[in-house]
Design an enzyme around this catalytic site. Structure first.
Site, PDB file in Angstrom:
ATOM      1  N   ASP A  74       0.884  -1.153  -0.103  1.00  9.11           N
ATOM      2  CA  ASP A  74      -0.028   0.234   0.097  1.00  9.11           C
ATOM      3  C   ASP A  74       0.849   1.276   0.276  1.00  9.11           C
ATOM      4  OD1 ASP A  74       0.970   0.029   2.683  1.00  9.11           O
ATOM      5  OD2 ASP A  74      -0.758  -0.935   3.359  1.00  9.11           O
ATOM      6  N   ASP A  76       1.794   5.141   1.637  1.00  8.48           N
ATOM      7  CA  ASP A  76       1.494   5.979   2.661  1.00  8.48           C
ATOM      8  C   ASP A  76       2.252   7.314   2.260  1.00  8.48           C
ATOM      9  OD1 ASP A  76       0.564   4.280   4.609  1.00  8.48           O
ATOM     10  OD2 ASP A  76       2.547   3.291   4.973  1.00  8.48           O
ATOM     11  N   ASP A 159      10.853   3.629  12.590  1.00  2.00           N
ATOM     12  CA  ASP A 159      11.435   2.518  13.219  1.00  2.00           C
ATOM     13  C   ASP A 159      13.030   2.445  12.377  1.00  2.00           C
ATOM     14  OD1 ASP A 159      10.429   1.597  11.018  1.00  2.00           O
ATOM     15  OD2 ASP A 159       9.213   0.083  12.085  1.00  2.00           O
TER      16      ASP A 159
END
Ligand code: ATP
Ligand code: MG
Length: 458
Positions: A74, A76, A159
């Site tokens: 997907d 972002d 992260d």
């Protein structure tokens, strides 16, 4: 100001991710990403936000995957616009989340997730703080999740370096504040910042490290890998619903077998599946063989684009833990069949405290288990009735899996394989033979005088 200065001085804990060796803004000529590779809808979102005067980039997994020639799951988008401003820019959008507000922009079935740049707050944390305090920090984190920040701050709170790349689809540049492009080139999963601290902030990052290493076939950079085993138990503090979602991503992502091996290597399997972990200790060959085979089949199906169900996989993951619980109940005087039923119920209830498996999966899982002994009883009309059971195929596949792992079933899997392909006449004979066999067995069990056994085998 002091903080800025401090940031420039490498601390003994800081990872090279802080020391940028490549320029932060990589021009289009120096990377392989092309605007045409990005989803048209994501391009539209970035363009419209930029036209409205905001900063906007494609970010995270999609940039990482495209640089590696993989198909992103997907897209972002990260932007300087607040969620409300995003909402005002797109009629086809909706705000979601309370503590962590995001905008979803809808294009038919595709959803582009748009997040506002946020500042991390890792520097406020003391990595050595105790449990109670870290609970306080936990709530602190949640409260501060909507503290908006700059592009660079947004990069630092992500992260891994490979997940912190921002692609400006209009200019063709990649903004890289953490040496992420270099880590992609070197196939490394590296946490941004102090690994212990980042894992304490969010222990799920340990699972994410494993997931990306397995998915991308990357090495976990040594400083990122080092604290994991020690901190693995922190996963016990994570809500079971979130862990269930993570386990699905880990084991149903197409690289389940490799992921499983890494989870074991880093002691992360035990906090997710404690009962199965005990079964591995007790019967390593059988248990590992069963789970690996189940994951191998799952990976294979995924690579062929065939559907997979978490119910089947969880049935396999937990099956080896059943006998121990059944035995314990039998020792309390409960007869075998009810003991098995109760063991299944208890095992699932206990597992749900670690990974909250929704009912829509536990129900078929129980059916797969409950059908295992029923597959042995094939007399009369029973075999045909079983064949018509909506869960027959899964139960049969599960039987084959048990046999592949070394369970002795007296050729039951072969029998069912043949029965499914047989014409009605052959089926009738196969069932008939079973009855003959039963009768013969009964006769052979009929009381008769035993000759005293001779020889050494007494
Ligand atoms: P994929 O979607 O392929 O599984 P992804 O990198 O897109 O991988 P998501 O879970 O969709 O992963 O998260 C999107 C981005 O949000 C990540 O790339 C990362 O930058 C950031 N992110 C997600 N989870 C965390 C976390 N626990 N801590 C910090 N940053 C995170
Ligand atoms: Mg993603």
């Amino acid at each position: 100001m002091i903080r800025k200065l401090l940031k420039r001085i490498p601390s003994p804990f800081s990872r090279p991710a802080h020391r940028r060796t490549t320029p932060a803004i990589i021009p289009a000529s120096q990377h392989s990403l092309k605007r045409s590779q990005i989803s048209r809808n994501a391009v539209t979102v970035v363009e419209r936000l930029q036209q409205a005067g905001y900063q906007a980039f494609a970010v995270g997994g999609c940039v990482r995957d495209l640089l590696l020639d993989l198909d992103p799951k997907d897209y972002d988008v990260a932007t300087s616009a607040t969620p409300e401003q995003v909402r005002a820019t797109f009629r086809n959008s909706r705000l979601i989340g309370r503590r962590f507000k995001l905008a979803h922009v809808f294009f038919g079935r595709e959803i582009i997730e748009v997040a506002t740049f946020r500042a991390g707050h890792a520097d406020d944390r003391d990595a050595s703080q105790g449990r109670e305090q870290s609970l306080q920090s936990e709530s602190g984190r949640l409260l501060r999740d909507n503290v908006y920040g700059s592009l660079e701050e947004d990069a630092q709170r992500r992260d891994f370096t490979i997940n912190a790349l921002y692609y400006d689809v209009c200019k063709g540049t990649i903004h890289d504040y953490v040496n992420g492009v270099q880590d992609i080139r070197n196939a490394r999963v590296r946490l941004i910042g102090n690994p212990v601290q980042r894992y304490q902030e969010d222990p799920v990052r340990m699972l994410r490290a494993i997931r990306f290493a397995a998915k991308l076939d990357f090495e976990i950079e040594p400083h990122t890998a080092a604290p994991i085993t020690e901190l693995a138990d922190l996963l016990h503090d994570i809500p079971a619903a979130r862990l269930f979602d993570e386990v699905l991503k880990l084991l149903l992502g197409g690289q389940g077998e490799r992921t499983f091996d890494l989870l074991l290597e880093y002691d992360l399997f035990a906090p997710l599946f404690p009962d199965t972990d005990e079964a591995i200790d007790e019967r390593p060959d059988y248990t590992l063989q069963l789970i690996r085979q189940a994951l191998r089949n799952t990976d294979q199906r995924i690579s062929e684009g065939r559907p997979v169900t978490p119910a089947f996989l969880f049935a396999a993951l937990l099956w080896p833990a059943l006998p121990q619980r059944t035995r314990e109940l039998e020792q309390q005087g409960i007869p075998q069949i009810p003991a098995q039923q109760q063991a299944a119920h208890e095992l699932l209830a206990e597992q749900c405290r670690h990974t909250a498996i929704p009912k829509r999966f536990t129900l078929p899982l129980r059916e797969i288990w409950d059908m295992q002994p029923r597959l042995e009883r094939r007399n009369g009309r029973r075999a045909d009735q079983l064949l018509e059971h909506p869960r027959f195929r899964a139960a049969y596949d599960f039987l084959l899996l048990r046999e592949a792992a070394g369970e002795q079933t007296d050729g039951l899997g072969d029998w069912w394989t043949q029965y499914q392909d047989a014409n009605p006449e052959l089926r009738r004979r196969m069932v008939q033979q079973l009855s003959n066999g039963d009768a013969a067995r009964k006769r052979s069990r009929a009381p008769r005088k035993r000759k005293p056994r001779s020889g050494a085998a007494q």
